[in-house]
Design a protein around this motif. Structure first.
Motif, PDB file in Angstrom:
ATOM      1  N   LEU A 256       0.868  -1.192  -0.085  1.00 46.27           N
ATOM      2  CA  LEU A 256       0.046  -0.019  -0.077  1.00 46.27           C
ATOM      3  C   LEU A 256       0.762   1.241   0.060  1.00 46.27           C
ATOM      4  O   LEU A 256       0.406   2.231  -0.481  1.00 46.27           O
ATOM      5  N   ILE A 257       2.012   1.041   0.541  1.00 42.39           N
ATOM      6  CA  ILE A 257       2.841   2.434   0.399  1.00 42.39           C
ATOM      7  C   ILE A 257       3.214   3.045  -0.707  1.00 42.39           C
ATOM      8  O   ILE A 257       2.933   4.139  -1.143  1.00 42.39           O
ATOM      9  N   PRO A 258       3.632   2.163  -1.945  1.00 45.00           N
ATOM     10  CA  PRO A 258       3.703   2.928  -3.181  1.00 45.00           C
ATOM     11  C   PRO A 258       2.443   3.172  -3.783  1.00 45.00           C
ATOM     12  O   PRO A 258       2.154   4.156  -4.547  1.00 45.00           O
ATOM     13  N   ALA A 392       1.573  -1.062  10.803  1.00 48.05           N
ATOM     14  CA  ALA A 392       0.861  -0.840   9.357  1.00 48.05           C
ATOM     15  C   ALA A 392      -0.087   0.548   9.669  1.00 48.05           C
ATOM     16  O   ALA A 392       0.010   1.545   8.748  1.00 48.05           O
ATOM     17  N   VAL A 393      -0.648   0.725  10.933  1.00 45.75           N
ATOM     18  CA  VAL A 393      -1.569   1.679  11.171  1.00 45.75           C
ATOM     19  C   VAL A 393      -0.790   2.860  11.130  1.00 45.75           C
ATOM     20  O   VAL A 393      -1.253   4.023  10.640  1.00 45.75           O
ATOM     21  N   VAL A 394       0.401   2.863  12.007  1.00 46.65           N
ATOM     22  CA  VAL A 394       1.148   4.187  12.239  1.00 46.65           C
ATOM     23  C   VAL A 394       1.689   4.494  10.780  1.00 46.65           C
ATOM     24  O   VAL A 394       1.513   5.904  10.421  1.00 46.65           O
ATOM     25  N   VAL A 395       2.217   3.601  10.053  1.00 49.57           N
ATOM     26  CA  VAL A 395       2.895   4.012   8.666  1.00 49.57           C
ATOM     27  C   VAL A 395       2.022   4.661   7.696  1.00 49.57           C
ATOM     28  O   VAL A 395       2.049   5.735   6.938  1.00 49.57           O
ATOM     29  N   LEU A 398       0.411   8.040   8.944  1.00 47.82           N
ATOM     30  CA  LEU A 398       1.503   9.247   8.646  1.00 47.82           C
ATOM     31  C   LEU A 398       1.667   9.550   7.205  1.00 47.82           C
ATOM     32  O   LEU A 398       1.950  10.621   6.811  1.00 47.82           O
ATOM     33  N   LEU A 399       1.623   8.568   6.333  1.00 48.23           N
ATOM     34  CA  LEU A 399       1.835   8.325   5.070  1.00 48.23           C
ATOM     35  C   LEU A 399       0.765   9.348   4.276  1.00 48.23           C
ATOM     36  O   LEU A 399       1.062  10.196   3.614  1.00 48.23           O
ATOM     37  N   VAL A 400      -0.437   9.262   4.974  1.00 43.86           N
ATOM     38  CA  VAL A 400      -1.525  10.208   4.285  1.00 43.86           C
ATOM     39  C   VAL A 400      -1.067  11.680   4.534  1.00 43.86           C
ATOM     40  O   VAL A 400      -1.534  12.610   3.578  1.00 43.86           O
ATOM     41  N   ILE A 401      -0.483  11.823   5.736  1.00 46.50           N
ATOM     42  CA  ILE A 401      -0.503  13.520   6.135  1.00 46.50           C
ATOM     43  C   ILE A 401       1.044  13.771   5.480  1.00 46.50           C
ATOM     44  O   ILE A 401       1.027  14.729   4.913  1.00 46.50           O
ATOM     45  N   PHE A 402       2.053  13.006   5.324  1.00 50.07           N
ATOM     46  CA  PHE A 402       3.312  13.283   4.726  1.00 50.07           C
ATOM     47  C   PHE A 402       3.521  13.102   3.219  1.00 50.07           C
ATOM     48  O   PHE A 402       4.485  13.497   2.696  1.00 50.07           O
ATOM     49  N   VAL A 414       7.531   5.365   7.208  1.00 50.40           N
ATOM     50  CA  VAL A 414       8.096   4.107   7.552  1.00 50.40           C
ATOM     51  C   VAL A 414       9.120   4.075   8.634  1.00 50.40           C
ATOM     52  O   VAL A 414       8.782   3.332   9.395  1.00 50.40           O
ATOM     53  N   THR A 415       9.952   5.088   8.820  1.00 49.83           N
ATOM     54  CA  THR A 415      10.901   5.199   9.885  1.00 49.83           C
ATOM     55  C   THR A 415      10.127   5.268  11.227  1.00 49.83           C
ATOM     56  O   THR A 415      10.486   4.602  12.105  1.00 49.83           O
ATOM     57  N   ALA A 416       9.010   6.066  11.333  1.00 52.22           N
ATOM     58  CA  ALA A 416       8.251   6.306  12.542  1.00 52.22           C
ATOM     59  C   ALA A 416       7.636   5.025  12.753  1.00 52.22           C
ATOM     60  O   ALA A 416       7.465   4.491  14.019  1.00 52.22           O
ATOM     61  N   GLY A 417       7.088   4.054  11.781  1.00 50.64           N
ATOM     62  CA  GLY A 417       6.453   2.805  11.966  1.00 50.64           C
ATOM     63  C   GLY A 417       7.319   1.892  12.570  1.00 50.64           C
ATOM     64  O   GLY A 417       7.137   1.175  13.593  1.00 50.64           O
ATOM     65  N   LEU A 418       8.667   1.939  12.133  1.00 51.61           N
ATOM     66  CA  LEU A 418       9.656   0.821  12.559  1.00 51.61           C
ATOM     67  C   LEU A 418      10.215   1.182  14.066  1.00 51.61           C
ATOM     68  O   LEU A 418      10.381   0.657  14.786  1.00 51.61           O
ATOM     69  N   LEU A 419      10.365   2.462  14.501  1.00 47.14           N
ATOM     70  CA  LEU A 419      10.716   3.081  15.783  1.00 47.14           C
ATOM     71  C   LEU A 419       9.507   2.617  16.758  1.00 47.14           C
ATOM     72  O   LEU A 419       9.719   2.479  17.770  1.00 47.14           O
ATOM     73  N   THR A 420       8.153   2.771  16.271  1.00 47.53           N
ATOM     74  CA  THR A 420       7.169   2.372  17.231  1.00 47.53           C
ATOM     75  C   THR A 420       7.245   0.995  17.399  1.00 47.53           C
ATOM     76  O   THR A 420       7.086   0.414  18.623  1.00 47.53           O
ATOM     77  N   GLN A 421       7.593   0.237  16.116  1.00 44.21           N
ATOM     78  CA  GLN A 421       7.861  -1.455  16.556  1.00 44.21           C
ATOM     79  C   GLN A 421       8.832  -1.532  17.715  1.00 44.21           C
ATOM     80  O   GLN A 421       8.783  -2.457  18.645  1.00 44.21           O
ATOM     81  N   ALA A 422      10.109  -0.921  17.728  1.00 42.29           N
ATOM     82  CA  ALA A 422      11.057  -0.969  18.702  1.00 42.29           C
ATOM     83  C   ALA A 422      10.801  -0.527  19.976  1.00 42.29           C
ATOM     84  O   ALA A 422      11.119  -1.288  20.791  1.00 42.29           O
ATOM     85  N   VAL A 423       9.992   0.394  20.301  1.00 38.25           N
ATOM     86  CA  VAL A 423       9.337   0.762  21.341  1.00 38.25           C
ATOM     87  C   VAL A 423       8.466  -0.514  21.935  1.00 38.25           C
ATOM     88  O   VAL A 423       8.399  -0.833  23.077  1.00 38.25           O
ATOM     89  N   VAL A 424       7.589  -0.820  21.209  1.00 33.12           N
ATOM     90  CA  VAL A 424       6.643  -1.697  21.596  1.00 33.12           C
ATOM     91  C   VAL A 424       7.444  -3.182  22.026  1.00 33.12           C
ATOM     92  O   VAL A 424       7.253  -3.730  23.102  1.00 33.12           O
TER      93      VAL A 424
END
Length: 458
Positions: A256-258, A392-395, A398-402, A414-424
């Motif tokens: 869905l990203i592209p 996926a929800v985070v990415v 944010l993708l719609v916004i940015f 994508v970076t925000a999503g991966l950092l969210t994963q790291a925190v979780v």
């Protein structure tokens, strides 16, 4: 040696045996990646844009159908097979492998039969009528042949041969490059090229199956069977379905990203974004050999009931990932303005900024690569499904916004999503509730543990 004494012995990630396996696997896996890239280049040059596009579309369509309908059993076999080995019942493991192979064969034939029957409408719907249905059929047969690779690969991991599997991947890649590349160059025909890919797939799968048989299968067949660690086809399929769901969630997010980026920012942004993911791809390739060797070791610890050591292995992975990733990211910051135009041409100079953003995500990918192995080793792939769904929800949000910022916006999302994963995952690593297998550890004797370890030595 008692179990208590064994608990105080060196952790597997501190032993020379583990790192020898990783070291031997590194060139094999990296060679496999390089050979795959070389095959793509040869096909693109030999077939031309139209022929290569047809081949790529046919294989992509079949791969998508396979991902949606296939039930991967590799993680299930490693998890349940480790319990059988720790219990001193290799004969039970042989039964698990046999059931998994039957399930793989049934699934592969079923998916291939469906695609073969619907090849013409599938080709028409995906291309508007220009794609040859025969290409779809050949791609389906190739996928069917490779269905059993998950089970035979799991057998190699359980036999303590992750490095053998890595080199078999390289050998299969070399064979595919030779057969497919020479056929494409000689015939310039996508149809004959896919036929060559089918022949290469048959040879590669046969070679891996033979290696798995030699590494352990022929010995396990004659050994002990224990009813208390026996696993029927139901639990294997249940595990496989949860693993498949994780793959589906991740694949849907990546797909869905592209689409979103292209709709909101144009096709050029998609191309720049794909090039900018170079640091993420490099981090994934760099960590693959360690993950390959890590998975069976974590599964063994879970099978032995040594759950307190599992977080330690993950923390050691994080530390090693940071030690390697941070200096590499600093070097990448200065190298990317030269590296990307050199590799992809000056037309992709705009990819430098998003690629630099992806350096942070690449560090996280290196440090948290254990999240791809630990849930499955514990028999809890559902935990990874939940975390990937949150990502996926985070990415996508944010993708719609940015997205109006183009590839830079995609990199931020994508970076925000991966950092969210790291925190979780950091929070989950501190919680003991999920770090226990849903299946009780088998009653074992210390000598059986030592015997299973010696059996896995190279």
């Amino acid at each position: 040696m008692s179990l208590q004494e064994a608990d105080h012995s060196a952790a597997f990630w501190q032993t020379g045996t583990f790192w020898r396996r990783v070291g031997i696997a590194v060139p094999g896996l990296w060679a496999s990646v390089a050979l795959g890239f070389a095959t793509t280049l040869v096909l693109a040059r030999s077939l031309g844009p139209q022929g290569f596009g047809a081949l790529a579309l046919a294989t992509s369509v079949v791969a998508t159908v396979a991902v949606l309908l296939d039930v991967p059993l590799e993680e299930a076999v490693v998890h349940h097979g480790s319990r059988a080995l720790v219990a001193g019942a290799p004969g039970t493991l042989y039964g698990i492998l046999r059931r998994s192979l039957v399930a793989d064969a049934v699934t592969g034939v079923s998916v291939a039969s469906l695609v073969l029957a619907l090849a013409e409408p599938v080709a028409y719907l995906t291309s508007g009528g220009w794609l040859d249905p025969q290409l779809v059929r050949l791609a389906a047969l190739t996928t069917m042949v490779q269905t059993v690779d998950g089970t035979t690969g799991a057998a190699l991991l359980l036999a303590g041969r992750p490095h053998t599997r890595a080199w078999l991947m390289a050998a299969s890649g070399a064979l595919r490059l030779t057969l497919v590349g020479s056929t494409a160059f000689a015939t310039q025909s996508p149809r004959w090229t896919l036929f060559a890919a089918l022949v290469a797939a048959v040879a590669g799968s046969t070679l891996q199956g033979w290696a798995a048989w030699r590494a352990g299968g022929r010995e396990w067949r004659r050994d002990r069977v224990r009813a208390d660690v026996e696993v029927g086809i139901g639990p294997l399929l249940s595990f496989g379905l949860r693993s498949a769901l994780a793959t589906t969630v991740s694949g849907a997010r990546n797909g869905l990203i592209p689409v979103v980026l292209g709709r909101l920012s144009g096709p050029a942004a998609v191309a720049v974004f794909e090039v900018a993911t170079f640091p993420l791809q490099a981090a994934d390739v760099a960590g693959a050999p360690v993950r390959l060797a890590l998975f069976p070791e974590q599964a063994r610890l879970a099978a032995e009931g040594r759950h307190r050591e599992l977080p330690d292995s993950s923390r050691a992975y994080v530390r090693a990932g940071l030690v390697i990733g941070v200096p590499a990211a600093i070097a990448g910051w200065f190298l990317l303005p030269w590296l990307i135009p050199t590799l992809y041409s000056a037309r992709y100079a705009d990819a430098v900024t998003p690629a630099r953003i992806f350096l942070l995500a690449a560090i996280g990918s290196l440090a948290f690569g254990w999240t791809k192995t630990l849930p499955a080793a514990l028999g809890r792939p559902d935990v990874r499904v939940v975390v990937l769904a949150l990502d996926a929800v985070v990415v996508l949000s944010l993708l719609v916004i940015f997205a109006p910022r183009g590839a830079v916006g995609g990199a931020i999302a994508v970076t925000a999503g991966l950092l969210t994963q790291a925190v979780v995952w950091t929070v989950l690593l501190r919680r003991a509730a999920w770090r226990h297998s849903p299946y009780p550890a088998p009653a074992i004797h210390p000598r059986q543990v030592l015997r299973s370890r010696k059996a896995s030595e190279p």
